[in-house]
Structures are given as structure tokens and as C-alpha cells.
Design a protein around this motif. Structure first.
Motif, PDB file in Angstrom:
ATOM      1  N   ALA A  13      -1.998   7.867  -1.714  1.00 47.93           N
ATOM      2  CA  ALA A  13      -2.737   6.732  -2.254  1.00 47.93           C
ATOM      3  C   ALA A  13      -2.255   5.464  -1.567  1.00 47.93           C
ATOM      4  O   ALA A  13      -1.212   5.450  -0.908  1.00 47.93           O
ATOM      5  CB  ALA A  13      -2.516   6.623  -3.766  1.00 47.93           C
ATOM      6  N   VAL A  14      -3.034   4.413  -1.726  1.00 51.56           N
ATOM      7  CA  VAL A  14      -2.586   3.074  -1.361  1.00 51.56           C
ATOM      8  C   VAL A  14      -2.129   2.415  -2.653  1.00 51.56           C
ATOM      9  O   VAL A  14      -2.930   2.203  -3.566  1.00 51.56           O
ATOM     10  CB  VAL A  14      -3.714   2.260  -0.706  1.00 51.56           C
ATOM     11  CG1 VAL A  14      -3.227   0.847  -0.375  1.00 51.56           C
ATOM     12  CG2 VAL A  14      -4.218   2.955   0.557  1.00 51.56           C
ATOM     13  N   THR A  15      -0.846   2.143  -2.758  1.00 49.60           N
ATOM     14  CA  THR A  15      -0.299   1.653  -4.021  1.00 49.60           C
ATOM     15  C   THR A  15       0.447   0.343  -3.820  1.00 49.60           C
ATOM     16  O   THR A  15       1.097   0.125  -2.796  1.00 49.60           O
ATOM     17  CB  THR A  15       0.649   2.679  -4.668  1.00 49.60           C
ATOM     18  OG1 THR A  15       1.768   2.902  -3.797  1.00 49.60           O
ATOM     19  CG2 THR A  15      -0.064   3.999  -4.892  1.00 49.60           C
ATOM     20  N   VAL A  16       0.345  -0.512  -4.814  1.00 47.79           N
ATOM     21  CA  VAL A  16       1.049  -1.795  -4.838  1.00 47.79           C
ATOM     22  C   VAL A  16       1.948  -1.794  -6.064  1.00 47.79           C
ATOM     23  O   VAL A  16       1.469  -1.608  -7.186  1.00 47.79           O
ATOM     24  CB  VAL A  16       0.057  -2.974  -4.899  1.00 47.79           C
ATOM     25  CG1 VAL A  16       0.805  -4.294  -5.092  1.00 47.79           C
ATOM     26  CG2 VAL A  16      -0.801  -3.025  -3.636  1.00 47.79           C
ATOM     27  N   GLN A  17       3.255  -1.966  -5.846  1.00 52.09           N
ATOM     28  CA  GLN A  17       4.164  -2.001  -6.989  1.00 52.09           C
ATOM     29  C   GLN A  17       5.401  -2.824  -6.673  1.00 52.09           C
ATOM     30  O   GLN A  17       5.697  -3.140  -5.519  1.00 52.09           O
ATOM     31  CB  GLN A  17       4.564  -0.588  -7.420  1.00 52.09           C
ATOM     32  CG  GLN A  17       5.515   0.144  -6.513  1.00 52.09           C
ATOM     33  CD  GLN A  17       5.908   1.505  -7.074  1.00 52.09           C
ATOM     34  OE1 GLN A  17       5.664   2.524  -6.436  1.00 52.09           O
ATOM     35  NE2 GLN A  17       6.532   1.519  -8.237  1.00 52.09           N
ATOM     36  N   TRP A  18       6.143  -3.150  -7.746  1.00 52.27           N
ATOM     37  CA  TRP A  18       7.353  -3.960  -7.656  1.00 52.27           C
ATOM     38  C   TRP A  18       8.592  -3.067  -7.640  1.00 52.27           C
ATOM     39  O   TRP A  18       8.640  -2.040  -8.314  1.00 52.27           O
ATOM     40  CB  TRP A  18       7.453  -4.909  -8.850  1.00 52.27           C
ATOM     41  CG  TRP A  18       6.533  -6.087  -8.807  1.00 52.27           C
ATOM     42  CD1 TRP A  18       5.274  -6.173  -9.317  1.00 52.27           C
ATOM     43  CD2 TRP A  18       6.820  -7.367  -8.231  1.00 52.27           C
ATOM     44  NE1 TRP A  18       4.754  -7.419  -9.097  1.00 52.27           N
ATOM     45  CE2 TRP A  18       5.677  -8.174  -8.427  1.00 52.27           C
ATOM     46  CE3 TRP A  18       7.921  -7.906  -7.565  1.00 52.27           C
ATOM     47  CZ2 TRP A  18       5.615  -9.496  -7.999  1.00 52.27           C
ATOM     48  CZ3 TRP A  18       7.859  -9.215  -7.120  1.00 52.27           C
ATOM     49  CH2 TRP A  18       6.721 -10.003  -7.339  1.00 52.27           C
ATOM     50  N   LYS A  66       2.262   0.347  -0.176  1.00 57.68           N
ATOM     51  CA  LYS A  66       2.718   1.525   0.543  1.00 57.68           C
ATOM     52  C   LYS A  66       1.608   2.572   0.591  1.00 57.68           C
ATOM     53  O   LYS A  66       0.778   2.667  -0.302  1.00 57.68           O
ATOM     54  CB  LYS A  66       3.974   2.111  -0.096  1.00 57.68           C
ATOM     55  CG  LYS A  66       3.824   2.511  -1.548  1.00 57.68           C
ATOM     56  CD  LYS A  66       5.147   2.939  -2.150  1.00 57.68           C
ATOM     57  CE  LYS A  66       5.003   3.415  -3.581  1.00 57.68           C
ATOM     58  NZ  LYS A  66       4.179   4.621  -3.715  1.00 57.68           N
ATOM     59  N   THR A  67       1.628   3.345   1.656  1.00 64.47           N
ATOM     60  CA  THR A  67       0.681   4.440   1.849  1.00 64.47           C
ATOM     61  C   THR A  67       1.445   5.621   2.433  1.00 64.47           C
ATOM     62  O   THR A  67       2.160   5.464   3.426  1.00 64.47           O
ATOM     63  CB  THR A  67      -0.448   4.040   2.816  1.00 64.47           C
ATOM     64  OG1 THR A  67      -1.082   2.853   2.351  1.00 64.47           O
ATOM     65  CG2 THR A  67      -1.480   5.151   2.941  1.00 64.47           C
ATOM     66  N   GLY A  68       1.331   6.774   1.804  1.00 66.62           N
ATOM     67  CA  GLY A  68       1.974   7.970   2.331  1.00 66.62           C
ATOM     68  C   GLY A  68       3.428   8.136   1.935  1.00 66.62           C
ATOM     69  O   GLY A  68       4.081   9.078   2.389  1.00 66.62           O
ATOM     70  N   ASP A  69       3.960   7.259   1.102  1.00 66.88           N
ATOM     71  CA  ASP A  69       5.352   7.351   0.634  1.00 66.88           C
ATOM     72  C   ASP A  69       5.374   7.353  -0.880  1.00 66.88           C
ATOM     73  O   ASP A  69       4.700   6.523  -1.504  1.00 66.88           O
ATOM     74  CB  ASP A  69       6.193   6.166   1.136  1.00 66.88           C
ATOM     75  CG  ASP A  69       6.357   6.157   2.647  1.00 66.88           C
ATOM     76  OD1 ASP A  69       6.450   7.253   3.231  1.00 66.88           O
ATOM     77  OD2 ASP A  69       6.391   5.052   3.226  1.00 66.88           O
ATOM     78  N   ASN A  70       6.156   8.249  -1.474  1.00 70.12           N
ATOM     79  CA  ASN A  70       6.272   8.207  -2.929  1.00 70.12           C
ATOM     80  C   ASN A  70       7.299   7.160  -3.355  1.00 70.12           C
ATOM     81  O   ASN A  70       8.082   6.659  -2.547  1.00 70.12           O
ATOM     82  CB  ASN A  70       6.566   9.592  -3.513  1.00 70.12           C
ATOM     83  CG  ASN A  70       7.935  10.117  -3.162  1.00 70.12           C
ATOM     84  OD1 ASN A  70       8.919   9.379  -3.105  1.00 70.12           O
ATOM     85  ND2 ASN A  70       8.024  11.415  -2.905  1.00 70.12           N
ATOM     86  N   THR A  71       7.297   6.847  -4.630  1.00 72.23           N
ATOM     87  CA  THR A  71       8.104   5.740  -5.142  1.00 72.23           C
ATOM     88  C   THR A  71       9.593   5.978  -4.952  1.00 72.23           C
ATOM     89  O   THR A  71      10.339   5.074  -4.538  1.00 72.23           O
ATOM     90  CB  THR A  71       7.792   5.520  -6.631  1.00 72.23           C
ATOM     91  OG1 THR A  71       6.406   5.198  -6.775  1.00 72.23           O
ATOM     92  CG2 THR A  71       8.635   4.402  -7.213  1.00 72.23           C
TER      93      THR A  71
END
Length: 352
Positions: free
Chosen positions: A98-103, A65-70
Motif C-alpha cells: 500500500a501507499v501509507t502515510v503515518q507518524w 512509504k510504499t513496499g515497507d511494513n511499519t
């Protein structure tokens, strides 16, 4: 805490560095691509990319995701899955800029036949990098590490001094302060904490959704106060030059230096260390009272954050790329802030 001329509380939000100075300055998050975070849950989940689809009542999806919080992504996943927000699990909050990768985990018992349709709908919003079934909901702090790939731009400072500071960081680590984002803009979460009724934090949260926004906000403010007091104790240790060594009276089983996450009864430290910690907390009676009526158990937190597998390279004369891993609950901005005077460019984007 000090008071401004207008009477508004001001909070210390920049604490002493390990060397007493920052040898360089830099721009942070000039673009989301300059701040990449990848969450690692361990071999069981990483195997999903190799075809291990698992089994259980929860469908777990690994998103980029980019531009979205968790929390926003979790709420949108709940809508897509037609489930309750509290039935969506995740291990940690990741930055929006950020560009983030999460489950994420979605509670979908007996709905395996509908997984493909849901995954297709999710993929129209965010790239789905992997998925698997799992027996339990994902919970905060259950991941093993966060991996960071960061680019600092317009780096100003002597390169040899910066390289030497990075080598020392890799060897010794940095003070494990909670990041300023935890305290809100200009310490706004701390202003709210001062006004809390500590007895309300003991009440059981009602309803299936966990008590609503006000209860969640109160916990957020309470946690901010607890974290700020930890930072104040750590700052005392950094100023004394003994933050990276365990001192007599510290209740640590593995020999690491620790500081207090204040709770009912104060601290688990004893002797001279207890006296030090209580003397620091006593300077802030407005927060000390928060813990006098709650049932929050005192805990300990490491004083040192140690980046794992730290490496770096100079892309250009004033552009630096860094790679490292951190355990859950530790901040990349804290690690970098021990060396660099950082200008977070995402803050200016927020204010537009």
C-alpha cells in the motif's frame, strides 16, 4: 475447528456477511497505489504541516512509504537515529502492499540541534511530509482515524445492487470482524496458539528490549486466538440477525453492541448474553484453556464497524473508487469483504 485428512488443523477464516451474500466480486490491491492509507493523529499533529514544530524529547516524523511494513521502517529509523528499536514509537501497523502515510516518534532528548541532519537522512529513504517535537512517545491506538482511498478493479456484479449495498453500509455499518491477516497464512498463528503454555504469558519480559522475539511471537499467537474467538461470537450474532443491536446483558455504556475479548474469568457479559458467549467459546476448549491461567482482563469490542464519510464513484464500468475513515483497530478489508468477494492481488506478489 476441524481436522484435515492429514490431521492438520483448519480454521474458519471467512465468516457470515450481514446480508448472507456478497453481491459482487473485485480485485483488491492490483497495485500499491490502489490501497492508500493516511493516519490522522488529531489537530496537534496535523498542525505540524502548517509550521508548528512543537517541543519535547521525541522527534516525530510523518512519512510516506510504499513496499515497507511499519515494523521494518521503525527498525530502520532506529538505525538512522542511532537509538534502540523500542525507543521508536508508532500508533498502528500499516500494510506493506500500500501507499501509507503515518507518524513515527524517535526518542532524542537534548538533540534538537541535530534534527535537521537526521531528517535529511530519513528523507533519502522515505518522503518526510511533516515533523515536530513532542513530549511523549507515540503508542499503539493513539491515533484518531485511518483514512482510506481504495480502488477496486474488475468489479463484477449488478451496479444498482452494489450501490444499494454501499448505501446500506454507510447507514448501518458492517460486522467488525478481525481481518484474516491477524491469523496468519491458513490460520498458522492459531495453530501456534494451540501449543502455547498459558502460564508463560504471565512472566515479566526481561531486558531493555522487552524479552526478545519468542515472547513477542507468543503474545501475537495469544492475541490471534482471542481475536478468533471474538469473530466466532460475532458470527453467531450475525447469523441470528442481531449483531447491530445491543442485547440485555451486554456491558456497554453507550448503547453499542459489543462482543467479548476473552480473558481471565471469561466475559464481562451477564444473563442470557453471557450464556451465549460462553456456549460459543466452549466449542473451542483448546483456546478456552489459554485464558484459564493468564491474567488477561476481559474486554469488549464493538460488533459494528461504521465507515465514516463513506463515498464512492465509478471510474469505469468495472472500476470503483472508495473513500472513508475508520477508527483504530478496524479493518478496511473487513468493511469491503462484507460486500465483495475479494481477490487480494498482493498475496500472489508475496508468493513470487
Amino acid at each position: 475447528m476441524t481436522q484435515s485428512k492429514e490431521g492438520k488443523a483448519r480454521w474458519r477464516l471467512d465468516w457470515p456477511t450481514s446480508s448472507g451474500i456478497r453481491p459482487a466480486s473485485a480485485l483488491l490491491k492490483a497495485s500499491p497505489e490502489d490501497f492508500r492509507v493516511t493516519e490522522y493523529l488529531g489537530p496537534e499533529f496535523e498542525g505540524a504541516q502548517a509550521g508548528d514544530k512543537g517541543a519535547g524529547e521525541h522527534l516525530c516524523v510523518r512519512l510516506e512509504k510504499t513496499g515497507d511494513n511499519t515494523e521494518y521502517v521503525a527498525s530502520e529509523l532506529a538505525i538512522l537515529a542511532d537509538t534502540k528499536t523500542f525507543e521508536v514509537g508508532f500508533c498502528g501497523l500499516k500494510d506493506r502492499h500500500a501507499v501509507t502515510v503515518q507518524w513515527f516518534s524517535l526518542y532524542r532528548p537534548g538533540m534538537e540541534s541535530e534534527d535537521a541532519e537526521l531528517l535529511s537522512a530519513i528523507a533519502r529513504r522515505w518522503p518526510v511530509l511533516a515533523h515536530r517535537r513532542h513530549a511523549r512517545k507515540l503508542r499503539r491506538g493513539e491515533h484518531e482515524h485511518n483514512g482510506f482511498e481504495l480502488v477496486l478493479r474488475e468489479v463484477s456484479g449488478d451496479r444498482s445492487q452494489i450501490d444499494a449495498a454501499l448505501n446500506l453500509l454507510a447507514e448501518r455499518g458492517a460486522p467488525n470482524y478481525f481481518g484474516p491477516q491477524r491469523f496468519g497464512l491458513a490460520g498458522g498463528n492459531l495453530d501456534k496458539a494451540v501449543t502455547l503454555d498459558p502460564t508463560r504469558l504471565n512472566r515479566k519480559r526481561g531486558g531493555r528490549r522487552g524479552g526478545g522475539g519468542r515472547a513477542s511471537k507468543n503474545v501475537l499467537y495469544f492475541s490471534a486466538a482471542r481475536s478468533w474467538l471474538f469473530n466466532e461470537v460475532l458470527a453467531e450474532r450475525v447469523s441470528a440477525g442481531n449483531w447491530f443491536a445491543q442485547l440485555p446483558g451486554e456491558p456497554s455504556e453507550n448503547g453499542e453492541s459489543t462482543g467479548p475479548l476473552w480473558g481471565d474469568g471469561g466475559t464481562q457479559a451477564t444473563g442470557e448474553q453471557e450464556k451465549l458467549e460462553r456456549s460459543v467459546i466452549a466449542r473451542h476448549p483448546e483456546f478456552e484453556r489459554l485464558f484459564s491461567s493468564t491474567r488477561m482482563k476481559p474486554e469488549r469490542r464493538a460488533l459494528v464497524t461504521q465507515p465514516i464519510q463513506l463515498r464512492w464513484d465509478w471510474v469505469e464500468d468495472n472500476t470503483l473508487r472508495l473513500h472513508f475513515l475508520l477508527p483504530p483497530g478496524q479493518y478496511a478489508t473487513t468493511v469491503l469483504g462484507d460486500l465483495f468477494e475479494l481477490q487480494d492481488m498482493s498475496l500472489s506478489r508475496d508468493n513470487k
